[in-house]
Design an enzyme around this catalytic site. Structure first.
Site, PDB file in Angstrom:
ATOM      1  N   ARG A  70      68.181   9.081   1.836  1.00 23.96           N
ATOM      2  CA  ARG A  70      69.138  10.265   2.057  1.00 23.96           C
ATOM      3  C   ARG A  70      70.320  10.300   1.798  1.00 23.96           C
ATOM      4  NH1 ARG A  70      64.828  13.714   2.162  1.00 23.96           N
ATOM      5  NH2 ARG A  70      63.569  13.881   4.085  1.00 23.96           N
ATOM      6  N   ASP A 158      60.149  14.104  -7.463  1.00 18.95           N
ATOM      7  CA  ASP A 158      59.532  14.389  -5.884  1.00 18.95           C
ATOM      8  C   ASP A 158      60.125  15.280  -4.864  1.00 18.95           C
ATOM      9  OD1 ASP A 158      57.635  13.375  -3.876  1.00 18.95           O
ATOM     10  OD2 ASP A 158      59.507  12.361  -3.052  1.00 18.95           O
ATOM     11  N   HIS A 185      54.938  14.528  -7.730  1.00 18.97           N
ATOM     12  CA  HIS A 185      54.733  15.288  -6.622  1.00 18.97           C
ATOM     13  C   HIS A 185      53.718  16.637  -6.951  1.00 18.97           C
ATOM     14  CE1 HIS A 185      55.844  17.397  -2.959  1.00 18.97           C
ATOM     15  NE2 HIS A 185      55.414  18.430  -3.548  1.00 18.97           N
ATOM     16  N   HIS A 238      51.534  10.947  -2.904  1.00 23.22           N
ATOM     17  CA  HIS A 238      50.639  11.206  -1.756  1.00 23.22           C
ATOM     18  C   HIS A 238      49.507  12.214  -1.992  1.00 23.22           C
ATOM     19  CE1 HIS A 238      53.411  14.478  -2.739  1.00 23.22           C
ATOM     20  NE2 HIS A 238      54.601  13.966  -2.345  1.00 23.22           N
ATOM     21  N   ASP A 312      56.070   7.729   2.395  1.00 19.30           N
ATOM     22  CA  ASP A 312      56.775   9.094   2.014  1.00 19.30           C
ATOM     23  C   ASP A 312      57.916   9.423   3.061  1.00 19.30           C
ATOM     24  OD1 ASP A 312      57.834  11.415   1.193  1.00 19.30           O
ATOM     25  OD2 ASP A 312      56.089  12.513   1.041  1.00 19.30           O
TER      26      ASP A 312
END
Lengths: 437, 313
Positions: A70, A158, A185, A238, A312
């Site tokens: 982030r 992603d 992704h 994922h 994730d």
């Protein structure tokens, strides 16, 4: 010098599973074995610090190859320092940062920013994945070569699927020259639309737009075909469905350079965990699937078809997750719970061995990303994760190292967690307490 | 204290068969009040009812407001355009503010599913879901059950055909489980593009052949089709929809003589129902509107104004 004594040390790559000692010198493993000669060096200056770790398990340092730091841009959710501490708390020595920051990590200077900041922060090794497309817009290639030179080890959009098949082919062709993997992704937006939960039981019961399994599987199939066309290594992020696993299995059987990862929440939670309380911590992308998918994913992980477990880790602020389900952001935190969940649900129940755990959390991520290997062997960097398999703890709604608390497993009782973590021989966590640098 | 099994009404599943019977019987006696010149009971005097309608609604909001006023409650209407939500206030903060102002019943209409649940987490009031996204609209189901029961004298064994956009219909989201709970049979009729993924979970079977179904029905329940033109619309055209699933003079003739037609409104005249199908005496859509007031009065009465001796029992 540091001597770790009395723990069960496990590293399947060198065939090690024994109670033995590890001697660390200058950030590397100097020796592994019982009764190591660690006495006086003759000058009286080289006595090792001895830590008795009887009853513990020592593994090669674990790595989480799917983390959202982030920073830059959304430091109210997480920053590099808090994520590094969360990683240490969860037992990880290294993470791979995803590029969907603000601004997007799509240039060499932005890759350098994350690497420099992480080096300054210390605690945890941070590797960086650069964006495939400029600004993650899916329209033109980002400066992949420049990012590679700046230290990026993988490339991905992603957070979104790359929609344009032609651009994905270009991207994989282009990345191939740097021998880096493309991390995918898989989400076909024209099919997924505004879907927020698995299309099936839960979308019907809760009146929410469905995110069908086919929206993921079609892109998995497409990207496998492009891996064959381009020769570029493809890592499916994922993965969530049994059909997706069949596609990966078939690709691997044909010898294509394809790997995949699974998250703890897709392994252990499913659509039935969502109910009329509309818990936004269970809003994931891809969504929680079915109980049958849980079963298929667990079996594929144990078997080795799934190469990697990744968190994730997707921190979001409380006020964002307090929104209406359809408006709340996707994702949950995972750095501090992923290892314990695997220990509780699989290793502790003897469904999966520690050897497989080391493979999917330590060796496979580094192999896929082309990183320096770590092991419990003389000469390896002293990156180690120490586990206390006996400790029982409850996932709490607060008291996280992460700045965010949007964990999907709050309230759950877990057994086993990391107690100590060493990065280059320096502890980032001792007896459950993250070390301030 | 509530005489119902739940403090709130968020989903039809919050109610037991006994609760529903109780609400419908109470509504039946309240219908008489609505015929009087002075349509007022003192039951909720001094209580505050907030209508938090964050999505446009005329019929449901008005119905709740009239119901609350006939029970002598103080009512406050907050709509999307007048609320602080347009200033960026979150639903959590709106709920906490209303709680601090003090209210006994909060009715919420919201474009997102689960909004009513959010209110229960942030207010002490009893919360009634007045329609949340594509999830549920339980008071609509109650008034529909009431209308059917008043007409047929029973619910058990009725065959109800629901026609239209099932996937995006909170009306169907509540009515289908309600019919199952009360022992009625449901068939839904819609193109597959307007059906939810697992309509079987709602207790209905699916038919694509309206003509074949019509003679078997006791109740033909028509839903509105979204008029909005959109890219990737689930229908080729409204014209084709009307051809396949609309009810006009010809299909009226296929209905059994005792069957009734219902519609939650607003109607798209000429799309799902022709003017003839709206004009027929079989069409009870205005009875539904009247029933709405009585049923909502009954619900609020039983939620917060119920007899104390019942509450203690």
């Amino acid at each position: 010098m540091l001597l770790l004594k009395g723990a069960r040390c496990i590293d399947p790559r060198v065939g090690l599973d024994a109670i033995t000692d590890i001697l660390i010198r200058d950030g590397s493993i100097a020796a592994v074995g019982a009764d190591l000669p660690v006495g006086d060096d003759g000058l009286g200056t080289d006595r090792p610090l001895i830590r008795d770790l009887s009853g513990r398990v020592i593994l090669p340092g674990l790595m989480d190859m799917h983390v959202h730091l982030r920073e830059p841009g959304q430091e109210y959710k997480e920053d590099i320092a808090s994520a590094a501490r969360a990683a240490a708390q969860g037992g990880f020595v290294a993470v791979l940062a995803m590029p969907n920051t603000q601004p997007v990590t799509d240039s060499a200077s932005r890759v350098a920013f994350v690497l420099d900041k992480a080096r300054y922060v210390g605690v945890t090794r941070v590797h960086v994945a650069g964006a495939l497309s400029r600004d993650l817009a899916g329209e033109s290639l980002a400066e992949i070569g420049d990012m590679y030179k700046a230290g990026a080890v993988a490339f991905t959009d992603d957070g979104r699927g790359l929609q344009d098949c032609g651009l994905m082919r270009l991207a994989m062709d282009y990345v191939h020259q740097f021998a880096c993997p493309v991390l995918s992704h898989c989400e076909l937006e024209s099919l997924v639309g505004s879907g927020v939960v698995h299309e099936g039981i839960v979308s019907t019961r809760l009146g929410l737009a469905g995110w069908p399994a086919a929206g993921e599987e079609i892109q998995i199939a497409r990207d496998i075909a492009l891996a064959e066309l381009s020769g570029c290594a493809l890592h499916i992020q994922h993965i969530t469905t049994a059909v997706g696993l069949k596609l990966v299995r078939e690709a691997k059987e044909r010898g294509l350079p394809v790997s995949c990862e699974v998250t703890a929440h897709h392994l252990f939670l499913n659509e039935n965990d969502l109910n009329a309380t509309y818990d936004t911590n269970l809003k994931m992308n891809p969504p929680l699937r079915t109980t049958a998918d849980n079963q298929a994913l667990q079996e594929a992980l144990i078997e080795g078809l799934i190469d990697v477990v990744a968190s994730d880790h997707a921190p979001h602020a409380a006020h964002e997750k307090a929104l209406e389900f359809e408006r709340a952001p996707f994702g949950c935190t995972g750095l501090e719970t992923t290892l314990s969940l695997l220990l509780t649900e699989l290793v502790g129940l003897e469904k999966m061995s520690y050897q497989r755990l080391v493979e999917c959390l330590a060796h496979a991520p580094r192999r896929i990303l082309g990183l320096e290997e770590v092991g419990i062997v003389a000469g390896s960097p002293a990156d180690l994760t120490v586990i206390d398999p006996g400790v029982r703890w409850q996932v709490e709604a607060e008291n996280w190292q992460s700045k965010s608390a949007n964990n999907a497993f709050i309230g759950q009782q877990l057994q086993g967690r990391a107690s100590d973590v060493y990065v280059r021989g320096i502890p980032s966590m001792i007896e459950g307490t993250v070390c301030d640098v | 204290m509530s005489t119902l099994s739940s403090q709130h009404l968020l989903e039809i599943e919050d109610l037991s068969v006994e609760n529903i019977d109780h609400i419908l019987s109470t509504a039946h006696s309240l219908m008489e009040i609505n015929m009087r010149t002075i349509k007022k009971l003192p039951t909720l005097r001094g209580r505050t009812v907030v209508n938090l309608f964050l999505e446009p609604s005329t019929r449901t909001r008005t119905s709740f407001e009239i119901a609350a006023k006939r029970l002598s409650a103080d009512t406050i209407n907050i709509s999307g355009s007048t609320s602080a939500t347009v200033k960026g206030e979150s639903l959590v903060d709106t709920a906490q503010t209303l709680d601090a102002l003090g209210c006994d019943i909060a009715i919420i209409r919201h474009r997102f599913a689960g909004a009513a649940h959010t209110l229960t987490q942030n207010m002490r009031a009893s919360v009634i879901n007045g329609g949340d996204g594509c999830h549920q609209h339980p008071t609509q189901a109650l008034l529909d059950l009431f209308t059917m029961r008043e007409h047929f004298g029973r619910l058990k064994g009725l065959h109800v055909g629901i026609v239209g956009d099932i996937a995006h219909s909170r009306v169907a989201g509540s009515l289908l489980p309600a019919l199952r709970l009360m022992g009625a049979t449901s068939t839904v009729v819609a193109p597959p593009t307007l059906l939810p993924a697992r309509v079987d979970l709602l207790g209905a079977t699916v038919s694509y052949d309206l003509d074949a179904l019509l003679p078997k029905l006791d109740v033909l329940y028509m839903l509105r089709i979204q008029q909005e033109r959109q890219a990737r619309a689930p229908l080729p055209s409204l014209r084709e929809y009307t051809m396949l699933f609309g009810v006009g003079r010809r299909r009226l003739g296929l209905l059994s003589p005792h069957a009734i037609i219902m519609h939650p409104g607003p109607v798209n005249r000429g799309v799902e129902l022709s003017s003839a199908a709206l004009a027929t005496a079989k069409n009870l859509r205005l009875d539904q509107v009247s029933a709405g007031v009585a049923v909502r009065m009954a619900l609020m009465y039983l939620m917060v104004g119920g007899e104390k001796k019942n509450a203690a029992a």
